[in-house]
Motif scaffolding. Sequence first.
Motif, PDB file in Angstrom:
ATOM      1  N   UNK A  77       0.859  -1.184   0.000  1.00  0.00           N
ATOM      2  CA  UNK A  77       0.000   0.000   0.000  1.00  0.00           C
ATOM      3  C   UNK A  77       0.897   1.237   0.000  1.00  0.00           C
ATOM      4  N   UNK A  78       1.360   1.680  -1.164  1.00  0.00           N
ATOM      5  CA  UNK A  78       2.369   2.736  -1.232  1.00  0.00           C
ATOM      6  C   UNK A  78       1.957   4.056  -0.612  1.00  0.00           C
ATOM      7  N   UNK A  79       0.707   4.452  -0.776  1.00  0.00           N
ATOM      8  CA  UNK A  79       0.278   5.725  -0.199  1.00  0.00           C
ATOM      9  C   UNK A  79       0.165   5.613   1.317  1.00  0.00           C
ATOM     10  N   UNK A  80      -0.263   4.449   1.783  1.00  0.00           N
ATOM     11  CA  UNK A  80      -0.312   4.215   3.219  1.00  0.00           C
ATOM     12  C   UNK A  80       1.095   4.269   3.813  1.00  0.00           C
ATOM     13  N   UNK A  81       2.056   3.697   3.098  1.00  0.00           N
ATOM     14  CA  UNK A  81       3.444   3.746   3.548  1.00  0.00           C
ATOM     15  C   UNK A  81       3.949   5.183   3.630  1.00  0.00           C
ATOM     16  N   UNK A  82       3.628   5.971   2.590  1.00  0.00           N
ATOM     17  CA  UNK A  82       4.085   7.356   2.553  1.00  0.00           C
ATOM     18  C   UNK A  82       3.475   8.167   3.683  1.00  0.00           C
ATOM     19  N   UNK A  83       2.221   7.880   4.009  1.00  0.00           N
ATOM     20  CA  UNK A  83       1.556   8.613   5.085  1.00  0.00           C
ATOM     21  C   UNK A  83       2.138   8.219   6.445  1.00  0.00           C
ATOM     22  N   UNK A  84       2.491   6.947   6.600  1.00  0.00           N
ATOM     23  CA  UNK A  84       3.156   6.527   7.838  1.00  0.00           C
ATOM     24  C   UNK A  84       4.505   7.223   7.994  1.00  0.00           C
ATOM     25  N   UNK A  85       5.228   7.353   6.886  1.00  0.00           N
ATOM     26  CA  UNK A  85       6.518   8.045   6.918  1.00  0.00           C
ATOM     27  C   UNK A  85       6.316   9.514   7.284  1.00  0.00           C
ATOM     28  N   UNK A  86       5.271  10.120   6.751  1.00  0.00           N
ATOM     29  CA  UNK A  86       4.941  11.517   7.062  1.00  0.00           C
ATOM     30  C   UNK A  86       4.668  11.685   8.554  1.00  0.00           C
ATOM     31  N   UNK A  87       3.955  10.719   9.129  1.00  0.00           N
ATOM     32  CA  UNK A  87       3.632  10.786  10.558  1.00  0.00           C
ATOM     33  C   UNK A  87       4.880  10.602  11.420  1.00  0.00           C
ATOM     34  N   UNK A  88       5.723   9.670  11.028  1.00  0.00           N
ATOM     35  CA  UNK A  88       6.881   9.315  11.852  1.00  0.00           C
ATOM     36  C   UNK A  88       8.069  10.256  11.679  1.00  0.00           C
ATOM     37  N   UNK A  89       7.993  11.129  10.685  1.00  0.00           N
ATOM     38  CA  UNK A  89       9.086  12.076  10.449  1.00  0.00           C
ATOM     39  C   UNK A  89       8.529  13.492  10.370  1.00  0.00           C
ATOM     40  N   UNK A  90       8.048  14.012  11.501  1.00  0.00           N
ATOM     41  CA  UNK A  90       7.419  15.341  11.491  1.00  0.00           C
ATOM     42  C   UNK A  90       8.416  16.436  11.131  1.00  0.00           C
ATOM     43  N   UNK A  91       7.897  17.450  10.460  1.00  0.00           N
ATOM     44  CA  UNK A  91       8.722  18.596  10.087  1.00  0.00           C
ATOM     45  C   UNK A  91       8.042  19.867  10.580  1.00  0.00           C
ATOM     46  N   UNK A  92       8.751  20.962  10.497  1.00  0.00           N
ATOM     47  CA  UNK A  92       8.166  22.263  10.813  1.00  0.00           C
ATOM     48  C   UNK A  92       7.463  22.770   9.573  1.00  0.00           C
ATOM     49  N   UNK A  93       6.146  22.934   9.650  1.00  0.00           N
ATOM     50  CA  UNK A  93       5.373  23.269   8.464  1.00  0.00           C
ATOM     51  C   UNK A  93       4.850  24.694   8.470  1.00  0.00           C
ATOM     52  N   UNK A  94       4.925  25.317   7.322  1.00  0.00           N
ATOM     53  CA  UNK A  94       4.368  26.657   7.129  1.00  0.00           C
ATOM     54  C   UNK A  94       3.464  26.618   5.897  1.00  0.00           C
ATOM     55  N   UNK A  95       2.487  25.719   5.927  1.00  0.00           N
ATOM     56  CA  UNK A  95       1.651  25.515   4.742  1.00  0.00           C
ATOM     57  C   UNK A  95       0.253  25.072   5.173  1.00  0.00           C
ATOM     58  N   UNK A  96      -0.622  24.930   4.191  1.00  0.00           N
ATOM     59  CA  UNK A  96      -1.978  24.413   4.411  1.00  0.00           C
ATOM     60  C   UNK A  96      -1.885  22.937   4.806  1.00  0.00           C
ATOM     61  N   UNK A  97      -2.721  22.436   5.715  1.00  0.00           N
ATOM     62  CA  UNK A  97      -3.807  23.097   6.464  1.00  0.00           C
ATOM     63  C   UNK A  97      -3.287  23.899   7.655  1.00  0.00           C
ATOM     64  N   UNK A  98      -3.990  24.953   7.954  1.00  0.00           N
ATOM     65  CA  UNK A  98      -3.509  25.900   8.944  1.00  0.00           C
ATOM     66  C   UNK A  98      -3.475  25.406  10.366  1.00  0.00           C
ATOM     67  N   UNK A  99      -4.165  24.309  10.668  1.00  0.00           N
ATOM     68  CA  UNK A  99      -4.139  23.830  12.057  1.00  0.00           C
ATOM     69  C   UNK A  99      -2.792  23.201  12.419  1.00  0.00           C
ATOM     70  N   UNK A 100      -1.921  22.955  11.407  1.00  0.00           N
ATOM     71  CA  UNK A 100      -0.529  22.521  11.624  1.00  0.00           C
ATOM     72  C   UNK A 100      -0.448  21.289  12.527  1.00  0.00           C
ATOM     73  N   UNK A 101      -0.939  20.160  11.974  1.00  0.00           N
ATOM     74  CA  UNK A 101      -0.892  18.868  12.673  1.00  0.00           C
ATOM     75  C   UNK A 101      -1.688  18.871  13.981  1.00  0.00           C
ATOM     76  N   UNK A 102      -2.772  19.626  14.010  1.00  0.00           N
ATOM     77  CA  UNK A 102      -3.671  19.603  15.156  1.00  0.00           C
ATOM     78  C   UNK A 102      -3.423  20.653  16.205  1.00  0.00           C
ATOM     79  N   UNK A 103      -2.372  21.466  16.039  1.00  0.00           N
ATOM     80  CA  UNK A 103      -2.052  22.463  17.057  1.00  0.00           C
ATOM     81  C   UNK A 103      -3.067  23.596  17.105  1.00  0.00           C
ATOM     82  N   UNK A 104      -3.786  23.810  16.009  1.00  0.00           N
ATOM     83  CA  UNK A 104      -4.671  24.971  15.947  1.00  0.00           C
ATOM     84  C   UNK A 104      -6.140  24.635  15.891  1.00  0.00           C
ATOM     85  N   UNK A 105      -6.567  23.553  16.568  1.00  0.00           N
ATOM     86  CA  UNK A 105      -7.979  23.195  16.558  1.00  0.00           C
ATOM     87  C   UNK A 105      -8.537  23.218  17.972  1.00  0.00           C
TER      88      UNK A 105
END
Length: 500
Positions: A37-65
Amino acid sequence: MNKNISFKTNTIKDIALSANVLYDRNANASKDDNVVAPLLDALEKYKNNPCTGFHIPGHNRGEGVLKRFQNLIGEDALLLDTTDEFDSLGTLHPATGAIADAMKLASIAYNSKKTFFITSGSTISNLAIAFGVVSPNDEIIVARNSHRSVITGMMISGANPKWLMPKLLDNWSIFGAIEADELEYQLKLKPNTKFVWVVNPTYEGMISDIKKMSEICKKHNVPLIVDEAHGSLWNFSDELPKSALELGADAVVHSLHKTGGSMTQSSLLHISKNSKLDIHKIEHALKLLHTTSPSVLLLASLDAARAHLSSENGQKLIKRAIENAKYFRHEAKNIKNLSVLGEDDGVKFDVTKIFIKMKGLSGKRLETILELDFNIEIESASDEGVLILSNIGNTREEFEYLIKALKAISIREYPDICHLEGKKYMPLMEPITVMNPRDAYFAPKKLVKIEDAIGRISAEVIALCPPGISVLLPGEIIHKEHLPYLSDFSEIEVIDNITE
């Protein structure tokens, strides 16, 4: 792995081998049941390797909800709520990266020429077909029981519809199959027909002879489009009907979220291997109509659902759903006053769609009793009966409880207080259209009271979900027979007759 498990198209091994060719990042691939499941793999990698984001969505990984909302749906859901273009997830339009890989694997699993991921429901699939390949004033043959999105597609494209009436199951007040001979008759009457658009299965699971209809369409050199929204499991079990993709259709729509296990609003649009349709036109239409901010959660759920249905565990769940449905149908024979739509009615059907009725109770009343007295929610209710789905997520224990509830209801006396005074579920009449739906929609219009609308021309689409079949569409003459279906409305938009 159980070597006895078989697939209609590709085996687990075939899909896995194809994945290895298509997806060179499989070092971290999901290993559940030997599927990739390549997209599932990519999303797991995204979760496990957080970065500092300055982009959409504005809640920034849940910090702004709102914290209460975060607690309700969970931190991980917000952490994964992102769109394409970021963190090597790929893009949807054009399809790149892990998203493209996932779409290729879905195409292999469904044996299509190309499969598109949709995050706006099968509505967008139908709109894209209409917008991409149907031209203004094209004559098309459309099944009367089509979803309202097909009607909207006609309004976008400017097509002129000729209605193909399914067989009526009067004892159940629902549409049945479309007769292939009736399609051939209509094609002879309308030699300039550009497309044929049908629904299979019906909302209640009735099956038409798509193979014969495909052969007829090929003889007349007319593409066949099948809205198979409720048949997304068919490709994965020989105990279910064959998919239109196997039977010669040019394009097929699957609402994978309805029965296949993906998240609500996610869907698939397939172009068959021998399709007459221009894929590039459909792809361009999707770019214009689809959201430019697709949810990666929805996209990944499509990848995960395809992988799951292709897996050994997914096969077991499909088999369980079929066995549960057969169990229910067998046990229901012993319930007083209960009838189940099936073989005794001379119809072909998807066994996992169970339409029942109980003598002395309307469908609406039966639905209410199940919900209030037994905490059971069914798919839908009509004035005649209720629709029950045997899903891959249902257990045998749940069906045993449902049988017990229906047995208890059958021996009690319930006043039918929920018949709703003549309200009807959906019309079973052929539309009489006197204007092109697009022209009618954009014509001068005005609001009139329902009782004053008889004889006027409708200027709007009225189609309640479920099942989304139109009561009225733009350009249709309103008759007194429509009124029982319009009891929720006090006014309706009609064409403004400027000569009045």
